[in-house]
Write an enzyme that holds these catalytic residues in place. Structure first.
Site, PDB file in Angstrom:
ATOM      1  N   ILE A  18       0.820  -1.205   0.000  1.00 35.72           N
ATOM      2  CA  ILE A  18       0.000   0.000   0.000  1.00 35.72           C
ATOM      3  C   ILE A  18       0.856   1.256   0.000  1.00 35.72           C
ATOM      4  CG2 ILE A  18      -1.679   1.339   1.321  1.00 35.72           C
ATOM      5  CD1 ILE A  18      -2.772  -1.372   2.362  1.00 35.72           C
ATOM      6  N   GLU A  44      12.634   2.828  -3.832  1.00 33.77           N
ATOM      7  CA  GLU A  44      12.489   3.303  -5.210  1.00 33.77           C
ATOM      8  C   GLU A  44      12.035   2.185  -6.143  1.00 33.77           C
ATOM      9  OE1 GLU A  44      15.845   5.437  -6.646  1.00 33.77           O
ATOM     10  OE2 GLU A  44      15.768   6.953  -5.067  1.00 33.77           O
ATOM     11  N   LEU A  77       9.922   2.947  12.411  1.00 36.02           N
ATOM     12  CA  LEU A  77       8.825   3.586  13.145  1.00 36.02           C
ATOM     13  C   LEU A  77       8.773   3.178  14.613  1.00 36.02           C
ATOM     14  CD1 LEU A  77       6.659   5.612  12.027  1.00 36.02           C
ATOM     15  CD2 LEU A  77       8.039   4.478  10.301  1.00 36.02           C
ATOM     16  N   ASN A 103       1.063   4.740   7.126  1.00 38.04           N
ATOM     17  CA  ASN A 103       0.771   3.427   6.551  1.00 38.04           C
ATOM     18  C   ASN A 103       1.500   2.288   7.255  1.00 38.04           C
ATOM     19  OD1 ASN A 103       0.102   1.408   4.324  1.00 38.04           O
ATOM     20  ND2 ASN A 103       2.331   1.558   4.106  1.00 38.04           N
ATOM     21  N   TYR A 171      -2.889  -7.221  17.303  1.00 40.94           N
ATOM     22  CA  TYR A 171      -2.887  -6.402  16.094  1.00 40.94           C
ATOM     23  C   TYR A 171      -4.209  -5.650  15.966  1.00 40.94           C
ATOM     24  CZ  TYR A 171      -3.494  -5.315  11.143  1.00 40.94           C
ATOM     25  OH  TYR A 171      -3.772  -4.670   9.960  1.00 40.94           O
ATOM     26  N   LYS A 175      -5.410  -1.471  15.878  1.00 39.72           N
ATOM     27  CA  LYS A 175      -6.243  -0.824  14.868  1.00 39.72           C
ATOM     28  C   LYS A 175      -7.501  -0.214  15.487  1.00 39.72           C
ATOM     29  CE  LYS A 175      -3.424  -1.522  11.536  1.00 39.72           C
ATOM     30  NZ  LYS A 175      -2.683  -0.366  10.978  1.00 39.72           N
TER      31      LYS A 175
END
Length: 261
Positions: A18, A44, A77, A103, A171, A175
């Site tokens: 994504i 890239e 992150l 993301n 998980y 969310k």
């Protein structure tokens, strides 16, 4: 999307799936994209591959915009110092950020009754704290520069609305937290009388390498289930960003046709 041409977006988790799809779509609409991931050497190539994959499926939409530049930067992150370093680089090199795409996320096959604390901590650090630190730094940067039309996008999951399975409860809990953080940030903007926007995009099963770290689900049977493509989610992101200044898309839920969960 014309008003975003020449402005700056930060996309986390851009070395695959994504994130790569969002990065190429923003770039092709004239946005300068700072794409970050732990695997900086893959960014890239991943962005270029996402563009070519969309073309092969007849999903690529050429634009008249002059393409923006792509800046690949390394960032874990789970480490606040990495996040702060990236924002400092953006400030010194590009002036600041106008769009943030949160993301990056991870999941582990870790049941609540016997999971490993280190796995839980890493999941929370990336999916909740990392997202929150990025959001804080982006908003502070925008306010310092007098930017009042910025947009924060949280890529969540339908797991933020339900628990898929017991071994994915941690998980899914992260969310669920993202849902609360989205609404909290919206209220924060209202209290500051700000025109900035926040949107939560919650996709169902997406055909990416995300399940590679989940042995129980990394099977041929699972791969045959109805699934979204990365550009489906990227399309939703651009739809939210392209809305008029007075319109905020607060949440988008996307599921593939035929998905049971």
């Amino acid at each position: 999307m014309e008003r975003w041409s020449g402005r700056v977006a930060l996309v986390t988790g851009a070395s695959a799936g994504i994130g790569a799809a969002v990065a190429y779509q923003l770039q092709d609409h004239g946005v300068h994209v700072v794409a970050v991931a732990r695997r900086v050497d893959k960014i890239e190539k991943a962005v270029a591959a996402a563009r070519e994959a969309a073309k092969s499926r007849g999903r690529y939409h050429a634009t008249k915009a002059t393409p923006g530049k792509l800046y690949a930067q390394k960032c874990d992150l789970a480490k606040e110092e990495d996040i702060l370093a990236v924002f400092n680089w953006i400030k010194e090199t590009l002036g600041g950020v106008d769009i943030l795409i949160n993301n990056a996320a991870l999941a582990t096959d870790s049941a609540l009754s016997e999971g490993l604390t280190d796995e839980w901590r890493l999941t929370l650090n990336v999916n909740v704290l990392g997202l929150s630190i990025c959001t804080r730094e982006a908003v502070l940067n925008m306010r310092e520069r007098g930017v009042d039309d910025g947009h924060i996008i949280h890529i969540s999951s339908t797991g933020g609305h339900k628990v898929f399975a017991s071994n994915l409860a941690m998980y899914c809990s992260t969310k669920h937290a993202v849902m609360a953080l989205t609404e909290g940030l919206r209220k924060d903007f209202v209290e500051h009388k700000s025109n900035m926007k926040v949107t939560c995009v919650s996709p169902g099963f997406v055909r990416t390498e995300f399940i590679n770290n989940l042995p129980k689900y990394n099977t041929e049977e699972v791969r045959k289930l109805p699934a979204l493509e990365s550009e489906d989610v990227a399309d939703a992101v651009l739809y939210a960003i392209a809305t008029p200044p007075h319109v905020q898309i607060h949440e988008i839920i996307i599921q593939p046709v035929g998905e049971m969960n």
